[in-house]
Structures are given as C-alpha cells and as structure tokens.
Design an enzyme around this catalytic site. Structure first.
Site, PDB file in Angstrom:
ATOM      1  CB  THR A 135      -1.005   0.149   1.339  1.00  0.00           C
ATOM      2  OG1 THR A 135      -1.189  -1.383   1.443  1.00  0.00           O
ATOM      3  CG2 THR A 135      -2.090   0.856   1.006  1.00  0.00           C
ATOM      4  CB  VAL A 400      -1.235  -9.103   4.213  1.00  0.00           C
ATOM      5  CG1 VAL A 400      -1.888 -10.103   5.043  1.00  0.00           C
ATOM      6  CG2 VAL A 400      -0.857  -9.467   2.739  1.00  0.00           C
ATOM      7  CB  CYS A 401      -0.193  -3.621   3.856  1.00  0.00           C
ATOM      8  SG  CYS A 401      -0.978  -2.795   5.267  1.00  0.00           S
ATOM      9  CG  ASN A 402       0.611  -6.865  -1.893  1.00  0.00           C
ATOM     10  OD1 ASN A 402       0.206  -6.870  -2.851  1.00  0.00           O
ATOM     11  ND2 ASN A 402       1.813  -7.046  -1.493  1.00  0.00           N
TER      12      ASN A 402
END
Ligand SMILES: *Cc1c(COP(=O)(O)O)cnc(C)c1O
Length: 837
Positions: A135, A400-402
């Site tokens: 992110t 997961v921030c992806n």
C-alpha cells in the site's frame, strides 16, 4: 548442525548460525517460548542482547542533540556517522556511490522520494508501480500529476522497459516495485533497476527506480551495489526487531531529484532568514544532510549499532538467514500443500507455486493460503485467526497491506472490490467470504529465529482443527422423536444481567421476579465503559480484567453498586440508577463536543459520566483511561444498525486501501435499499445457554487428547455469558440429558404467564469464551473444543439469541402490565416445524 539430525532437519537449517537455532531461541528470545510466532513480515522480534547492549550504551554515555558543538553532541554526531557507514556496508552499498538517509520507516522513505519528484519539475512526474506493491508504494500515485500506471505482472513491466526509449515525453518518471511481495513472499527480478537505467539513457536518463526492500531485507541478502536502485526504502525493525527506524538509500547520481524539494527544517539548511526576505541556503555537502529534517532519532540510531552487532554475532550473515528461512518455508509449504480431507480434497489452497520454495532467489519465507473444508468451501479467515489466537499461534490474515497482490491471487477485480465496499466490506473487517470466495488470505511468515517446532505447531494446528478425517456427520442436528420431547422438563436455572457491557454478570437472586422487556432483561447492558481517548466501548476480549468488575443492581436503594478486584483489596463505587444524577453530561445537547462511541462498528451517542471519581475508579482498575457511559433512555436501537448513506460511502472510500488498478472515472456504487447489508448486528436482546449443552461440552473437553494447550479443564457456564441458563429436570434417575436441544427450538414459553420468547439465531462465538469469569485469565478452552464440535458453516456457535415476542408487549394484550421471569420458572419449548411435522 550435527549429522544425526540430518533426516529431520533439511540442509541449510541453522547453517552458519553461532549455535543451533533452538539454543539461540532459548537464550535470546525467551518471549517466544510459549507461543508460535509466524508474523515476521509484520515485525520480527528483537534479541535480548540488542536491548541489553542498547541499555548499556545509554546508561554509560551522555548523548547530546547532534546539531551542536558540545562534547555530548559531538559524541552523537560521530556515532551517527559511523553507524550510517556501517549500514551502507551491511547492504554492500559503496559509500562513494550511495548515501543513507535515516527516516522513520520505509513508508517515510517512499514518501520522501515522491515529494522530491513532485517538486523536481514544474510538470510533476509520472509513476509506474508493480501490482505486487505494498500500500505504501501504491499511495505515491496520488502525487503523480503526470499520471500513473499499475504494471499487472512482470511481463507487463518488461514490455514497458523495452518500449521505454520510444516514449515521447522526457518528464521525470518513477518506477517502483517491491524486492519481495509482503503477501506471498515472491521475490521480484532485481535486474529491472539496471535495465530501466540503460533503457532510459536514450531519454536523458530522467527515469528513476524505487526499490521497496522492506519485506525483502528481513530475510534476504541485498547487494545494493550490484542491484543499483536509485532509491531503496526499508525499515530496520523488520530485520532486527528493534529499533523502530527506517532508511532511504540514495544513489548519489539520482540525488538531483531532491534539489528543488521545497520544505526545509532544522538541520537541513546552512542559513535561513526568518523575517523579511524569503531566503535560505540549503546544505549541499551531502544527500543525507539535505534530507534529514529536524533532530535525528539519534537514540534509535545508537540502538541500530547494537542490533547490527547482535545480529552478526548470532546469525553471521543475511545469507545464512536467507538459507535457514528458505528451507523452513519449503517445509511449511510441502507439509501444508499435501494435507487432504477424507475425500482427497485439498485442505490448503496455496497462492504461490510450490516450485519457488527452496530457492532464495525466487522466493522469500512467506506462505499465503486459505483453508477449505471437504466440500470445498472456504473457512472464514477470522475464524482461523480466532482459533490460532486461542492456540497461541500468531499469524496475519486479510489483504495484508498488499491490495494488488491479494486481489490478483483471489481473482477479484477493482470493480468487484468497489461493489464489496459499497455493501460494507472494509479492510480488516470480518466479511471473510463473499459469493463463496475469500476476501483475504492467511499469511504465515518466517524469520531468522524461526525453528522446526514453529513449523510443527502450525501444521499440527491445521491438521487438528481443519483436516476432516472422516465424513462430517450431521452431528449438530441430533435426531429426536416426539415422545422424547414431551417428557422433558426445562426450567430457568439462573438469570443474569450484565449491567455494564463486557463486565461481570449480576445474578438475579432466587425468588426475585425480574422484569423482561423487548430490549431484554431490565438493566442488561445499560452501561458500558468507553476509552477516554477514542470513545470506543471497551470489551473483555481486549481487557480480560473487565470480568472482575462486578456490578449489582440494588432496586431498593435505587443504585448500581460496582465492586472491583479480589477479596483482600476490593474497592467499590455506587451510581444512582436514576437519570437525574447530576454527574451525567447529556451529549446530545452540545453538538460540538458530542461524544459518540463505536459499539460493533457503528457510532451511537452515549451519556458519559464526567465525574473524575467515576473515571478514576475504572481507569485505575483496568489500567486504561476510561469512564462509564450510559446508553440513551430509549434504547431499542442499541441492537440495530443504521444504514450507511452514500455520502458516508464517498468519504470512507477515499481513505480506504484499495488495489491500484481502478479506473478513475468509476461512479460510486448506488446504495440499493433492497440489498441485504453485509453487516448484521451481532447482538440480540437475550442469550439462552443450555446447562445440558455445557455439560456435554465439558465431557468432550475432558475427553480431548491432542491439544497441548487445552489443559482438559471443564469450564463454568458463566463463560458463555448467557442471560438465561436453561436446565433439564430429569423425570427418572436413568434419563439422560439432551444437549443442544436448543438448536431446534423456535420459541419457548416461560413462567406462570407463559410469556412467549422467540428463539433466534445461534450465537457465534469468539475467543472471549476463554476468559475465566472469576479470575479474568485466558486459556485455550472452551473455544478449541467448540471449534471442533460446534462448527456451523464455518462459524463456531454455542447458545441461542432470543427476544420477547412482540405480541407480549402490545397494549391490548390482556396482560400488558410488567412481564417478569424468575429462577425456577418452567420453560416449554416449541420445536422447528420442519423437523417435527
Ligand atoms: C512493511 C512494508 C512496508 C511498510 O513499512 P513501514 O515500516 O510500515 O513503513 C512497505 N513495503 C513492504 C514491502 C513492506 O513489507
């Protein structure tokens, strides 16, 4: 490693380490003793020696602010210079060619590059990023005035590089990619940095590379001189656990990007005129002097020295760490990917080809997967997380921030996700499965000190709880015949109200009739505790000590008496039950200071007690700044959720983390009133728990064999926090109880007036049932056993929600006066029609 373990331990395990990893674990990571820590991609834990050495440094030296000439200041400056060089060497970055800028974290490093590029040219810059980006890399696109592009895969970027010399525009371009995906651990081709540079030569070299090495460096050996990125962003806590510090490594030839950076702050200028003419002279001696605004985090930098020392002493090199973790990751992958159910279907759906594991070039030690049952249905990730918590296994779930990586893996398009958002999906919430497909992944990530035992614990956990060895029988729907039912005599064994949400029960004394209303038992969840900083309601899951806050309702004196703590050191507080109490602040009358609180995700108004005595009473006991609050007097909406408006949708959307590839002109989804909202209230007015079911559960717990953490201890019915505990009076001594009969109830009649109570949904459980309501201590039961025996469509259920039937409170009803219930009241259930025609 000795050869006697050769079969058990794959080659590479502990290789080059100062000692066997188990010995390192014992000496340096005592905090990992009782837990299986598998979230090294979040952060790796720090070694004890690092903290001890850091502490020794601080207690034996006087460090001053680096920006002055005193001896103490000089000491800080010298140490910072030395450590800066040491870190460059750690990444094999030639100090003639590269400089290192200390920043807060990898994200700050990325943002510094983006800010520099934005100011570097009046046209702004163009930005391209790989879809595997974190992110923090995706966010750069908001600054790219000349546009941006998300490269869908490696081939997409390869093609773009090939075509680069033909691009017409010579405006600055930034191309960013992660060295390793923080979602599935895939290591991306580092050759891109050099390829981009040579392709860009044709166009004045105005193309820059930003390597996000944050995930890679935690277990990989990065050779900056060989890879030669223009900018490299990383965080040290991901390598060493401590300090919380980051770096931007800048190739000096690319530093011109920063020359027009507008902001300057203490330390980065040679002279400033504060008033009058707007003039300042920036430092020009080095890249880091130009970019390190304000006082450096010099204590953290000193800790970094200790971290580097310790890491080198324990593990030798990053190459050793890379090898050790690669062989363990392969073991995890191989073990998980072969797990199968009784019907040969796979248990684990992996999101990365197995062939990658074992090679530290193509793959880092991160494994992303989802679990499926024998019917091929996905197990909700939050259920896995709950059970993993109870079993002391720490992993990560979600996107997961992806955003791009997870969307690609799970097959969601940007349009899909915007639709989900409009129906209520939020990053980090519990909407695990939409249309039969998962919205996130389960991520397991390994670190330098991960050992074989961690791997075994994880595999055992999945085998024990998620592998169906035999076909699932219809265990939850126990067959009953009609003759059975008539002989049963159910009665109210106990009645509890929870005057303060999430605190201890108040048991209604035997012989006392208690009022029951549409909203539930009188005084149930009338109050809650709210955090004074955030205004959110506290819950026992987060603060188990709340179980030791015991309210009791004294109707004669019209007070709520609250007692905290154990016998010897009890303290108590009395609050008036009436609304006239002057210590209340009515929040609705002062809109500017309106305090609203989040209960189960929605904002509602509360009346907070302003008295410092009240807040001190609870804050001191819990060790959290909080105070008591009361729900508004007309409280029926306490259980309902207001519908979100599309205006809220718009403002929330801007803040949300979403995959990088949305078309910009997509209209916001229209809120369809007929659409069933994804979010339903998790609270109902009443909760019924069956004594017979608790007994059956306890038999199962005691018979349990495998789980080490369970302790096989029976649990009290109190852990289920029911309002009504129903028990059976057996007709003759030989009779057996009928556990889970309540699963089949549609309604019950209760007491002399035969009040009708509708039985609603099953109550979905979380790890809060593992908190002993008398000690406030957590254990693994009953949740572990419940997860195995009471799993209904992936949700762990125990007890039934219920509500007084609406007709009971209708005005024209013959008995429209107060309705009451009492311990000992007879209960007559009605059963689901389909099952008992
Ligand atoms: C962790 C991580 C980040 C963000 O690091 P912060 O320390 O939170 O700034 C960025 N990119 C990747 C690949 C990461 O793994």
């Amino acid at each position: 490693m000795t050869s006697s373990n050769a079969d058990q331990y794959p080659s590479g395990y502990s290789e080059g380490y100062s000692a066997d990893v188990d010995i390192i674990r014992e000496q340096e990571y005592p905090l990992l003793n009782d837990t299986t820590y598998l979230d090294h991609a979040g952060t790796t834990p720090y070694a004890k020696s690092t903290i001890e050495e850091f502490s020794r440094q601080l207690t034996s030296n006087l460090f001053g602010n680096p920006h002055s000439m005193s001896l103490s200041s000089q000491l800080s400056t010298q140490r910072t210079d030395d450590i800066r060089l040491r870190v460059l060497q750690f990444f094999n970055a030639d100090p003639d060619e590269f400089d290192l800028v200390f920043v807060a974290n990898a994200t700050a490093a990325i943002k510094l590059v983006a800010d520099g590029l934005r100011d570097s040219d009046h046209r702004g810059f163009w930005y391209g990023y790989h879809s595997d980006a974190h992110t923090s890399l995706v966010g750069v696109r908001e600054l790219a005035e000349m546009g941006h592009r998300c490269f869908q895969d490696d081939a997409d970027l390869d093609t773009w590089i090939k075509d680069l010399p033909n691009l017409p525009t010579k405006a600055p371009k930034l191309v960013a990619f992660p060295a390793q995906s923080n979602m599935n651990g895939r290591r991306l081709p580092l050759r891109w940095c050099k390829e981009l540079r040579s392709a860009a030569q044709a166009m004045d070299g105005n193309v820059f590379t930003l390597l996000d090495a944050a995930s890679f460096v935690s277990t990989g050996s990065l050779d900056i001189s060989a890879v030669s990125p223009d900018f490299t962003a990383l965080s040290f806590y991901k390598i060493f656990g401590f300090p919380d510090l980051g770096a931007l490594i800048v190739r000096k030839k690319a530093a011109r990007v920063f020359e027009r950076r507008k902001y300057f702050g203490g330390g980065t200028v040679d002279m400033v005129i504060a008033a009058g003419a707007q003039w300042h002279a920036k430092k020009e001696s080095s890249v880091h002097e130009l970019l390190e605004d304000g006082t450096l985090p010099f204590h953290n930098i000193i800790a970094l020295d200790a971290a580097l020392d310790t890491h080198k002493r324990l593990y030798g090199s990053m190459t050793n760490v890379s090898r050790h973790t690669a062989c363990l990751a392969k073991r995890v992958y191989d073990r998980l990917s072969v797990l199968s159910h009784w019907n040969q279907t796979n248990v684990c759906h992996m999101y990365q080809p197995g062939a990658h594991y074992g090679s530290s070039i193509a793959q880092g030690p991160i494994i992303a997967f989802n679990l499926q049952n024998s019917k091929g249905e996905y197990v909700p990730k939050t259920e896995i997380e709950k059970l993993a918590n109870v079993q002391n296994i720490q992993l990560r779930t979600g996107s997961v921030c992806n955003p791009g990586g997870t969307a690609n893996a799970l097959g969601w398009t940007g349009l899909d996700l915007r639709r989900h958002y409009s129906t209520g999906l939020r990053c980090g919430d519990a909407h695990d499965i939409i249309g039969g497909r998962p919205t996130g992944v389960v991520r397991v990530s390994l670190g330098a000190m991960t050992n074989m035992k961690d791997v075994e614990s994880l595999v055992n956990f999945i085998e024990e709880f998620y592998v169906e060895k035999i076909p699932p029988i219809m265990a939850l729907k126990s067959p009953m015949d009609n003759s059975d039912i008539v002989e049963r005599h159910f009665y109210v064994e106990s009645l509890s109200v929870f005057p303060i949400k999430s605190c201890a029960a108040f048991k209604i004394p035997e012989g006392k009739r208690w009022e029951i209303k549409q909203e539930g038992l009188a005084w149930d969840r009338e109050w809650c505790l709210i955090h004074q900083g955030t205004g959110t309601a506290l819950n026992q899951k987060r603060y188990p000590r709340m179980a030791l806050i015991r309210p009791s309702v004294d109707l004669e004196r019209s007070i709520l008496r609250i007692t905290c703590g154990v016998m010897s050191e009890q303290v108590s507080l009395e609050i008036s039950l009436s609304w006239e109490d002057t210590s209340l602040i009515s929040t609705s009358s002062c809109p500017n200071t309106k305090r609203s609180s989040t209960v189960c995700g929605d904002r509602i108004s509360l009346h907070a007690y302003s008295s410092p005595v009240v807040s001190a009473f609870f804050s001191d006991f819990l060790g959290v700044p909080c105070t008591l609050a009361r729900f508004p007097s007309h409280t029926t909406h306490r259980y309902a959720r207001p519908r979100r408006s599309s205006g809220v949708w718009r403002s929330r959307f801007r803040k949300l983390i979403m995959p990088g590839a949305f078309p910009l002109d997509l209209p916001p989804p229209v809120h369809d009133a007929r659409q069933i909202p994804l979010s339903l209230s998790n609270e109902s007015p009443l909760l019924i728990v069956s004594r017979s079911s608790v007994n059956r559960l306890n038999e199962t717990i005691k018979a349990g064999t495998k789980s080490v953490n369970s302790g096989h201890k029976a649990v009290a019915a109190d852990v289920f926090r029911g309002n009504i505990v129903v028990a059976e009076r057996l007709a003759s001594p030989g009779d057996t109880e009928q556990p889970y009969a309540e699963d089949h109830w549609s309604s019950v009649r209760i007491g002399p007036d035969q009040l009708r109570i509708n039985v609603l949904d099953a109550c979905q459980r979380c790890q809060m049932v593992c908190i002993d309501q008398f000690t406030g201590l957590r254990s693994a039961e009953p949740f572990s056993t419940l997860a195995k025996t009471r799993n209904i469509n992936g949700k762990v259920c125990f007890g039934k929600y219920a509500a007084l039937a609406p007709e009971e409170t209708e005005v024209h009803h013959p008995q429209s006066d107060r309705k009451t219930v009492m311990v000992g009241d007879v209960i007559m259930p009605s059963y689901d029609d389909e099952e008992h025609p």
